[in-house]
Design a protein around this motif. Structure first.
Motif, PDB file in Angstrom:
ATOM      1  N   ILE A  44       0.863  -1.310   0.022  1.00  0.00           N
ATOM      2  CA  ILE A  44       0.123   0.305  -0.037  1.00  0.00           C
ATOM      3  C   ILE A  44       1.170   0.910  -0.002  1.00  0.00           C
ATOM      4  N   ILE A  45       0.542   2.228  -1.322  1.00  0.00           N
ATOM      5  CA  ILE A  45       1.562   3.092  -1.155  1.00  0.00           C
ATOM      6  C   ILE A  45       0.797   4.821  -0.390  1.00  0.00           C
ATOM      7  N   PHE A  46       0.920   5.124   0.626  1.00  0.00           N
ATOM      8  CA  PHE A  46       0.264   6.625  -0.276  1.00  0.00           C
ATOM      9  C   PHE A  46       1.563   7.626  -0.322  1.00  0.00           C
ATOM     10  N   GLU A  47       0.845   8.808  -1.580  1.00  0.00           N
ATOM     11  CA  GLU A  47       1.759  10.072  -1.820  1.00  0.00           C
ATOM     12  C   GLU A  47       0.861  10.944  -1.772  1.00  0.00           C
ATOM     13  N   PRO A  48       1.790  11.579  -0.156  1.00  0.00           N
ATOM     14  CA  PRO A  48       0.825  12.898  -0.214  1.00  0.00           C
ATOM     15  C   PRO A  48       0.942  13.855  -0.700  1.00  0.00           C
ATOM     16  N   PRO A  54       6.970  12.605   2.833  1.00  0.00           N
ATOM     17  CA  PRO A  54       7.558  11.212   2.730  1.00  0.00           C
ATOM     18  C   PRO A  54       6.413  10.413   1.894  1.00  0.00           C
ATOM     19  N   ILE A  55       7.070  10.175   0.887  1.00  0.00           N
ATOM     20  CA  ILE A  55       6.265   9.158   0.338  1.00  0.00           C
ATOM     21  C   ILE A  55       6.136   7.007   1.191  1.00  0.00           C
ATOM     22  N   ILE A  56       5.146   7.005   1.968  1.00  0.00           N
ATOM     23  CA  ILE A  56       5.183   5.797   2.883  1.00  0.00           C
ATOM     24  C   ILE A  56       4.890   4.552   1.959  1.00  0.00           C
ATOM     25  N   GLN A  92       6.384  -2.698   9.994  1.00  0.00           N
ATOM     26  CA  GLN A  92       7.793  -2.217   8.874  1.00  0.00           C
ATOM     27  C   GLN A  92       7.166  -0.941   7.686  1.00  0.00           C
ATOM     28  N   VAL A  93       7.138  -0.101   8.121  1.00  0.00           N
ATOM     29  CA  VAL A  93       6.646   0.544   6.929  1.00  0.00           C
ATOM     30  C   VAL A  93       8.597   1.656   5.913  1.00  0.00           C
ATOM     31  N   PHE A  94       8.562   1.846   4.872  1.00  0.00           N
ATOM     32  CA  PHE A  94       9.709   2.813   4.531  1.00  0.00           C
ATOM     33  C   PHE A  94       9.046   3.910   3.868  1.00  0.00           C
ATOM     34  N   LEU A  95      10.282   5.269   4.082  1.00  0.00           N
ATOM     35  CA  LEU A  95       9.392   6.479   4.121  1.00  0.00           C
ATOM     36  C   LEU A  95      10.407   6.968   2.541  1.00  0.00           C
ATOM     37  N   ILE A  96       9.718   7.877   1.875  1.00  0.00           N
ATOM     38  CA  ILE A  96      10.757   7.262   0.081  1.00  0.00           C
ATOM     39  C   ILE A  96      10.303   8.933   0.443  1.00  0.00           C
TER      40      ILE A  96
END
Length: 899
Positions: A44-48, A54-56, A92-96
C-alpha cells in the motif's frame, strides 16, 4: 513523485483513491494530510500532495491487520468522524523521497497504525476486500504461489474491463483487434488493454497511469520487432524512428497468438519489412561505409532482442579504448585500443589461465565465466547518476556500496581486466551525445569511499578535458580506422559464430548455459516456485543476445588513407569543397549553349527499375555519384552511379513522396510527402533527421534557395521557411521559422523560383499560374492558363519568361514583367515535366517519350523513345549535358549528350 519504480520487481499497481491520512487521531494535535492511496499487488503506498512529506510504502506481508470500523462503530466519534476510514497496522514501513530528495528508503521498524480516510466512502468495502485478498497472497510461503494468486487477481480485473472506445482519435476508426497486455518499461510492467484500429495503436493502462491512453499513429511506425520477454516469445516493440535507440512502445502479451496477430497487422504498414531490416542488409550497408560503426551496432542490438526497456537485455557496446592514463589519446596507435577479437574475460592472460583451470575441472554443464557481460545491475552501475530510482528499485531501496560505484573510468577498466568476476562490456550511452550519466548533477548522496572521499562525478582519463570531450573522443575511437578494421571480430563473439558451440570454447567465450536463448524451456517446468526462482535468477544474471550470424562476419571495407573519425558518420560522397578549374570551365555560358544546341543528340546511357510505383522526384549529389529518387511507393532511394547498385531505401510513412532535393553540402536529403510532412534525411547518418509538419494536406513540391525552404501543398498554400540546420553531432533538430504564407484558392501542384530568388511561380490543380514577389509575399500576376492541373512551371534562365505545362496538353509562356500570355503550343499528349533554356524545351511526355521543342517555331524537332509510361520527373546537371528521368514505369533512365 509517485512512479512504478516505487513498486517491487514483478509488482503491479492496481488503483488509487484520493485520501486523507489521519495523524494523532482523536488528539488535540490531530491533523490530516491530503494525498492519494495506491493499491498495489504487494504493498500500500500513500503519496501526500505536499512535496516535503515522505511517500509511505507499507509492504502487505508486514501488515498485522487491515480493517474498516464495523457499521455499529461508524458513528462513534471516538472511532471516526465520518465513514470511509481504513486502519492499517504493520510491523514495518518505508519512507521515500522525504523533503522530495531521491535517497535510499528509510525503514521504520516496530508496530505502527496508519489511518486513511477515503474521499468516496462508498468504495470502502471494495478497497478493504481487495487489500485482504492481496494480503492473503503476500502471506503465502512460496513465491510461485504468490505469483499465481496475484496473476489470477490481475486477470480477473482485466476480464471485468475493456478498452474505452471513446478514446479513439476519430469516430470513423475501424476496430481491428483488442486484447490484454502489459506495457514494458525498465524493471516494471503496467497491465491494460491493447486496441488496434485501421489508423492507430492504443494502450489503455488498467490504472490510468501515467496517462489514460497511449496512442501511436500506424502510418508513423517505421520498425517493429518481436521480442523475447522473460524468456518467452511474448514481446513486441514499436519504433516511429529509423535509428533511435529507444522505442515508442514495448508491449508484453499474455499469449503469442495475440502478439503475432498484432505484429502482422502493423507490419503491413511498413514497406518490405522482412527484407529491409535483416542483419544481412545492414551488414552490406556497413561494409560499404553507408552506415557508421555506431549505427550498425545499434541495428544489431535491435535485431538481437536488445531493448532499452528491458534491463536484462539492454543494448551491449564494446569497450574500445584501453588507454586511460595518457594525457593525449592517440588513435593511430593500435595499443590505444582493446583487442576486439577476445571477450573481456580473455583480455588478461593470467586471469584467463585461472578461469580455464577451473573450467577443465568443472562438471557438465561447464562455463568459463560466473557472471555475464551485460545485466540489469551493470546497466544501472553505469547509469546510477541519471537513473537513481531504477537502482533503488533493483536493490530494494538501497544504493550500492560507495566503493563499488562507477567512480572512475580507469578503475572500472582495470577491474574488468583484473577482477575475478567482472567481465562487463559498455552500454550505448558511452558513444552518444548526452554526458549527464557521468555527472552527479542531481546532487545525490551516493556515500563515502574508504578513504573518506564522497562519490561525485565519474573520474575521467587525463586525455579528456570534460565529460562531453570524453564522449566525443570515445565516438571518434569507435569510428576510427582501427575499430572499422576489427569490429567484425567483436561481432563474431557477441552476435556471431563464436557465441556458441566449439567456436565459443576456442574463443574462451563460454557463459552459464541459462544465459543463452533456448537454454531453458520455461513451459516444461511444472513447479511454479521453481519457475519463478529460475526466471528471477536469469533476469538478474543477464542474457546473451540472440545469435544473428553463424558464419564469420566479413570485415569492413576501409580506405587506409582516409581515417574516419567523425562521430556516428561515414560520408558516402567525397564532394570537393570548391570546384576545380575544369568544373569552372564546364560551367561557362559557351558550354551550356553548346549543350542546348546539341540537345537532340541525347542518348540513353543506362536504365534501372528501382521503385515499385511511379518516380516523383530526382536529386543528385554535387559530384554526381549518388542519385536520390522519391516515388509514389512511399520510399526515398539512393542509387550509386558508380557501382550501379541501389544502396539505400527509406520509408518515412506509407504515403507517397512527391519530390526531393539535396541541401548544400550534400549531407541532407529533403523529401515532401502526401502525408502533409517534409522529411529531412541525413545521408551521413543514414537516418531521418527531422520532420517539418507544415501543411494541412499533401505537400506537392519543395524548392531550396539560400537557406530557405519553399513548400507547395494541396492545402492551397505555398509556405516560405527560414531553416537553420541542426548541429549533426549534438542531435539538435533543424529550426524552422515561417517567413511567409502565399494563399491560393485551390490546391497548389508545382512551384519554381527565378535565378535571383526574388520571384516565385505557382501552378494549381485548376490551371491557374501565379507569379509572386517573394520579398513582399504579394501576388504580381495571376492567370487562368490551363484547363486542368498545371504539371510543371519554370522561369527562363534570364527570369524574363515563365513556361508552364498542363493536363490540357499545352505549353504556355508568360512574360514575367507584364504578366501577358505570349505563347501557347499544343502537344499531342500532356507533357509532365521539362527543362528549358529560354528557347529550346526538353520535355517528358505522358507517352514516355522525351520531346525536343523549338518554342519559337512552335513545333517538335525530335522525339526520343524513353519510358513505357509517363515521364514523371526530370533532372539536368548544370552543364546541361547529362539528364536523368523518372517514369511511371518505375524506372530511372540516365541520358548523355553524344556530340
Amino acid at each position: 513523485r509517485f512512479s512504478l519504480l516505487l513498486l517491487n520487481l514483478e509488482e503491479y499497481y492496481f488503483e488509487q483513491h484520493t485520501t486523507n491520512r489521519i495523524i494523532n487521531k482523536g488528539c488535540r494535535d490531530e491533523r490530516k494530510i491530503r494525498g492519494s492511496l495506491k493499491i498495489c499487488s504487494k504493498s500500500i503506498i500513500f503519496e501526500p500532495d505536499e512535496n516535503l512529506q515522505p511517500i509511505i510504502k507499507i509492504p502487505l506481508r508486514d501488515c498485522v491487520s487491515i480493517k474498516a470500523p464495523e457499521d455499529n462503530e461508524a458513528n462513534n466519534p471516538f472511532i471516526w468522524e465520518t465513514s470511509g476510514g481504513i486502519s492499517v497496522v504493520c510491523n514495518q514501513v518505508f519512507l521515500i523521497k522525504e523533503r522530495n530528495i531521491i535517497a535510499p528508503y528509510k525503514t521504520v521498524r516496530g508496530k505502527t497504525e496508519h489511518l486513511f480516510q477515503l474521499d468516496v466512502s462508498g468504495k470502502l468495502g471494495d478497497v478493504v476486500q481487495t487489500l485482504h485478498q492481496l494480503y492473503r497472497a503476500s502471506c503465502l510461503d512460496k513465491m510461485g504461489d504468490q505469483a499465481a494468486m496475484i496473476t489470477a487477481i490481475l486477470q480477473s480485473r482485466l476480464a471485468r474491463t475493456s478498452f474505452d472506445k471513446n478514446r479513439f482519435q476519430s469516430i470513423s476508426e475501424t476496430l481491428h483487434m483488442e486484447c490484454k497486455a502489459e506495457m514494458v518499461t525498465p524493471l516494471v510492467t503496467n497491465p491494460g488493454h491493447v486496441c488496434v484500429t485501421d489508423a492507430n495503436l492504443y494502450f489503455q493502462p488498467l490504472n490510468g497511469y501515467p496517462k489514460p491512453v497511449v496512442q501511436i499513429t500506424l502510418q508513423n511506425v517505421r520498425r517493429i520487432y518481436k521480442r523475447r520477454h522473460g524468456l518467452m516469445p511474448l514481446g513486441l516493440e514499436v519504433f516511429c524512428t529509423e535509428n533511435d535507440l529507444c522505442s515508442d512502445i514495448y508491449l508484453k502479451f499474455y499469449n503469442y497468438q495475440d502478439r503475432d496477430k498484432l505484429y502482422f497487422f502493423i507490419a503491413k504498414y511498413i514497406e518490405s519489412h522482412g527484407t529491409e531490416h535483416t542483419a544481412e542488409s545492414y551488414m552490406l550497408q556497413w561494409q560499404r561505409g553507408h552506415i557508421s560503426n555506431y549505427q550498425y551496432l545499434l541495428h544489431l542490438n535491435n535485431l538481437a532482442d536488445r531493448s532499452c526497456n528491458d534491463l536484462s537485455q539492454y543494448p551491449v557496446f564494446p569497450w574500445i579504448i584501453a588507454d586511460y592514463s595518457s594525457s593525449e589519446l592517440d588513435l593511430t596507435k593500435p595499443e590505444t585500443f582493446r583487442d576486439l577479437s577476445k571477450p573481456i574475460g580473455a583480455l588478461n592472460k593470467e586471469r584467463l589461465d585461472r578461469l580455464l583451470t577451473r573450467y577443465e575441472e568443472m562438471p557438465e554443464p561447464k562455463f568459463m565465466y560466473g557472471s555475464h557481460y551485460s545485466s540489469p545491475g551493470y546497466v544501472l552501475f553505469y547509469l546510477v547518476r541519471v537513473a537513481p530510482e531504477y537502482m533503488l528499485c533493483l536493490q530494494n531501496g538501497k544504493f550500492d556500496h560507495a566503493d563499488r560505484m562507477f567512480n572512475s573510468l580507469a578503475e572500472t577498466w582495470k577491474n574488468c581486466l583484473d577482477g575475478a568476476t567482472d567481465f562487463k562490456e559498455l552500454i550505448p550511452e558511452f558513444y552518444e551525445n548526452d554526458s549527464s550519466f557521468l555527472v552527479n548533477s542531481l546532487k545525490l548522496d551516493l556515500g563515502k569511499r574508504q578513504g573518506g572521499k564522497t562519490v561525485e562525478d565519474v573520474e575521467l582519463p587525463p586525455w579528456a578535458s570534460g565529460p562531453d570531450d570524453f564522449l566525443q573522443k570515445s565516438r571518434e575511437a569507435l569510428e576510427s580506422q582501427y575499430v572499422s578494421e576489427h569490429l567484425h571480430e567483436w561481432i563474431d563473439i557477441i552476435f556471431g559464430c563464436k557465441q556458441k558451440g566449439n567456436e565459443a570454447v576456442a574463443a574462451h567465450n563460454v557463459f552459464h548455459p541459462l544465459t543463452y536463448e533456448g537454454g531453458v524451456d520455461l513451459n516444461s517446468i511444472m513447479d511454479p516456485n521453481e519457475k519463478v526462482a529460475l526466471l528471477t535468477q536469469i533476469l538478474e544474471f543477464g542474457q546473451t543476445p540472440k545469435q544473428l550470424f553463424t558464419t564469420p562476419h566479413p570485415q569492413r571495407i576501409t580506405q587506409k588513407s582516409s581515417s574516419r573519425t567523425s562521430s556516428h558518420s561515414a560520408s558516402i560522397t567525397e564532394s570537393p569543397a570548391s570546384p576545380n578549374d575544369e568544373s569552372f570551365e564546364d560551367l561557362t555560358e559557351e558550354s551550356v549553349t553548346l549543350a542546348w544546341n546539341n540537345i537532340a543528340k541525347l542518348r540513353l546511357d543506362e536504365q534501372y527499375k528501382i521503385h515499385k510505383e511511379a518516380i516523383t522526384g530526382i536529386a543528385v549529389t554535387c559530384n554526381g555519384s549518388s542519385v536520390f529518387t522519391t516515388s509514389q511507393d512511399s520510399t526515398l532511394k539512393m542509387f550509386s552511379k558508380e557501382s550501379k547498385t541501389l544502396q539505400r531505401s527509406v520509408s518515412f510513412s506509407n504515403m507517397a513522396l512527391s519530390s526531393c532535393l539535396i541541401l548544400p553540402g550534400d549531407t541532407t536529403v529533403v523529401s515532401s510527402s502526401w502525408d502533409n510532412r517534409i522529411y529531412f534525411y541525413s545521408i551521413a547518418f543514414g537516418r531521418q533527421q527531422d520532420i517539418l509538419m507544415g501543411h494541412d494536406d499533401a505537400v506537392s513540391k519543395i524548392c531550396w534557395r539560400d537557406g530557405c525552404l519553399y513548400s507547395a501543398s494541396w492545402d492551397s498554400t505555398v509556405k516560405v521557411w527560414h531553416c537553420v540546420p541542426g548541429e549533426t553531432l549534438s542531435n539538435k533538430k533543424h529550426h524552422f521559422e515561417l517567413l511567409a504564407e502565399l494563399e491560393h484558392d485551390v490546391s497548389v501542384n508545382t512551384i519554381d523560383l527565378n535565378a535571383t530568388n526574388t520571384m516565385l511561380a505557382s501552378g494549381t490543380k485548376e490551371g491557374t499560374i501565379s507569379v509572386w514577389d517573394v520579398t513582399t509575399a504579394t501576388v504580381l500576376h495571376q492567370l487562368p492558363c490551363h484547363s486542368g492541373t498545371v504539371f510543371d512551371a519554370a522561369f527562363s534562365p534570364d527570369s524574363r519568361h515563365l513556361l508552364s505545362v498542363g493536363e490540357d496538353c499545352c505549353f504556355k509562356v508568360i512574360d514575367v514583367q507584364t504578366g501577358m500570355l505570349i505563347s501557347s503550343v499544343t502537344a499531342d499528349k500532356p507533357q509532365r515535366c521539362f527543362k528549358w533554356d529560354g528557347n529550346t524545351i526538353l520535355s517528358g511526355s505522358q507517352s514516355g517519350e522525351l520531346l525536343i521543342w523549338d518554342l519559337l517555331g512552335g513545333k517538335v524537332t525530335e522525339r526520343i523513345k524513353g519510358h513505357t509510361g509517363a515521364v514523371m520527373s526530370m533532372w539536368m546537371n548544370e552543364q546541361c549535358n547529362s539528364v536523368i528521368t523518372g517514369g511511371e514505369d518505375k524506372q530511372i533512365m540516365f541520358w548523355k549528350l553524344q556530340y
